[in-house]
Scaffold this motif. Structure first.
Motif, PDB file in Angstrom:
ATOM      1  N   TYR A  55       0.842  -1.195   0.000  1.00 47.00           N
ATOM      2  CA  TYR A  55       0.000   0.000   0.000  1.00 47.00           C
ATOM      3  C   TYR A  55       0.879   1.249   0.000  1.00 47.00           C
ATOM      4  N   PHE A  62       0.751   8.184   3.006  1.00 50.44           N
ATOM      5  CA  PHE A  62       1.637   9.061   3.793  1.00 50.44           C
ATOM      6  C   PHE A  62       0.999   9.329   5.148  1.00 50.44           C
ATOM      7  N   CYS A 112      -1.815  11.908   5.925  1.00 54.33           N
ATOM      8  CA  CYS A 112      -3.083  11.761   5.191  1.00 54.33           C
ATOM      9  C   CYS A 112      -4.228  11.848   6.201  1.00 54.33           C
ATOM     10  N   ILE A 120      -8.155   9.077   4.380  1.00 52.84           N
ATOM     11  CA  ILE A 120      -8.147   7.903   3.485  1.00 52.84           C
ATOM     12  C   ILE A 120      -7.135   6.840   3.933  1.00 52.84           C
ATOM     13  N   CYS A 121      -5.903   7.244   4.172  1.00 55.81           N
ATOM     14  CA  CYS A 121      -4.893   6.262   4.587  1.00 55.81           C
ATOM     15  C   CYS A 121      -5.252   5.585   5.918  1.00 55.81           C
ATOM     16  N   HIS A 160      -2.693  10.799  -4.048  1.00 55.37           N
ATOM     17  CA  HIS A 160      -2.079   9.507  -4.431  1.00 55.37           C
ATOM     18  C   HIS A 160      -3.118   8.450  -4.759  1.00 55.37           C
TER      19      HIS A 160
HETATM   20 CU   LIG Z   1      -3.713   8.753   1.928  1.00 56.33          CU
END
Ligand SMILES: [Cu+2]
Length: 272
Positions: free
Chosen positions: A129, A132, A135, A138-139, A227
């Motif tokens: 995956y 960062f 983030c 989302i991350c 990203h």
């Molecule tokens: Cu992210």
């Protein structure tokens, strides 16, 4: 020798009788009628001769056509079958050959200071995956999902080697120490990876990941990184299997990975 005179003596009276009895009979039929009768019989006979060789539609020509058509159809269908088999064969070949070229060589630093390369993926089911640590949502959501997937697979496939990787696309701010702190909130097996900007760009290119971090980003600056959001599943051969997007639920990922693991196990007899 002695019979000949007797035959001759008998012959003439018999002929005479026959002549007498047949002659009046023949003359009673008009000559025109006889001609018609004769012609009718000849016509019937000739047509009957034709009919005898042509029973129903089976004239010799029709029979030949029938055989020729049958042979033609046989050849045609055999050809079609052959074409279909060749098409299927090509499809099967392209399925293995046509696997997207995802992944490639890389050399990065882990969050605990080790060096990790693509060779470390071999013999393990890897989950790759890219994200960062800054983030906003989302991350963290994707890592929560990955945590759920890993926890489930650990129970269902305890002998399988799992290697989840979190590759940073923000090399300016994501130091190994930063990643170690960040990843503490997720599954303990997740390995954080960082590299130089060039290394990051190379690994993103290999995995076909888009990221918007500028090469000269100021670590103190407040910038957002755009990203791609995919979890790539790589098999123990290091080959790409599947890319799970944001919309794929954890349960679906688990099911798919488990299926791949079982198929791989059945195919290789290995425990990986
Ligand atoms: Cu992210």
């Amino acid at each position: 020798m002695s019979l000949l005179p007797i035959r001759q003596s008998l012959q003439s009276p018999v002929r005479a009788v026959l002549r007498r009895t047949t002659q009046p009979c023949r003359s009673s039929v008009p000559s025109s009628t006889r001609a018609v009768a004769r012609r009718g019989y000849a016509d019937w006979r000739s047509s009957n001769t034709q009919d005898r060789t042509a029973v129903g539609v089976f004239t010799p020509t029709a029979a030949a056509l029938f055989v020729a058509t049958g042979a033609g159809l046989f050849v045609y269908f055999r050809h079609e079958k052959q074409q279909l088999l060749e098409k299927r064969q090509k499809e099967m070949e392209s399925r293995s050959v046509g696997r997207p070229q995802v992944g490639g060589p890389f050399k990065l630093q882990t969050h605990d200071g080790r060096t990790l390369t693509d060779a470390d993926l071999l013999g393990k089911w890897s989950f790759v995956y890219f994200g960062f640590s800054n983030c906003p949502d989302i991350c963290p959501a994707e890592l929560d999902k990955l945590t759920a997937v890993l926890s489930s697979l650990e129970k269902s496939h305890p002998t399988a080697s799992l290697l989840p990787l979190f590759i940073s696309v923000d090399p300016a701010r994501d130091t190994p120490a930063q990643l170690r702190t960040y990843l503490a909130d997720f599954h303990p097996s997740i390995v954080g990876l960082v590299g130089s900007y060039a290394d990051t760009r190379a690994v993103c290119k290999a995995y076909r990941v888009y990221f918007s971090t500028p090469p000269d980003a100021d670590p103190a600056g407040d910038y957002l990184v755009d990203h791609s959001i995919y979890v790539y599943l790589m098999d123990p051969r290091g080959q790409f299997v599947e890319a799970f997007g944001q919309s794929t639920e954890a349960a679906d990922v688990i099911e798919r990975v488990a299926r791949e693991m079982d198929a791989y196990r059945a195919e290789t007899g290995g425990l990986a």
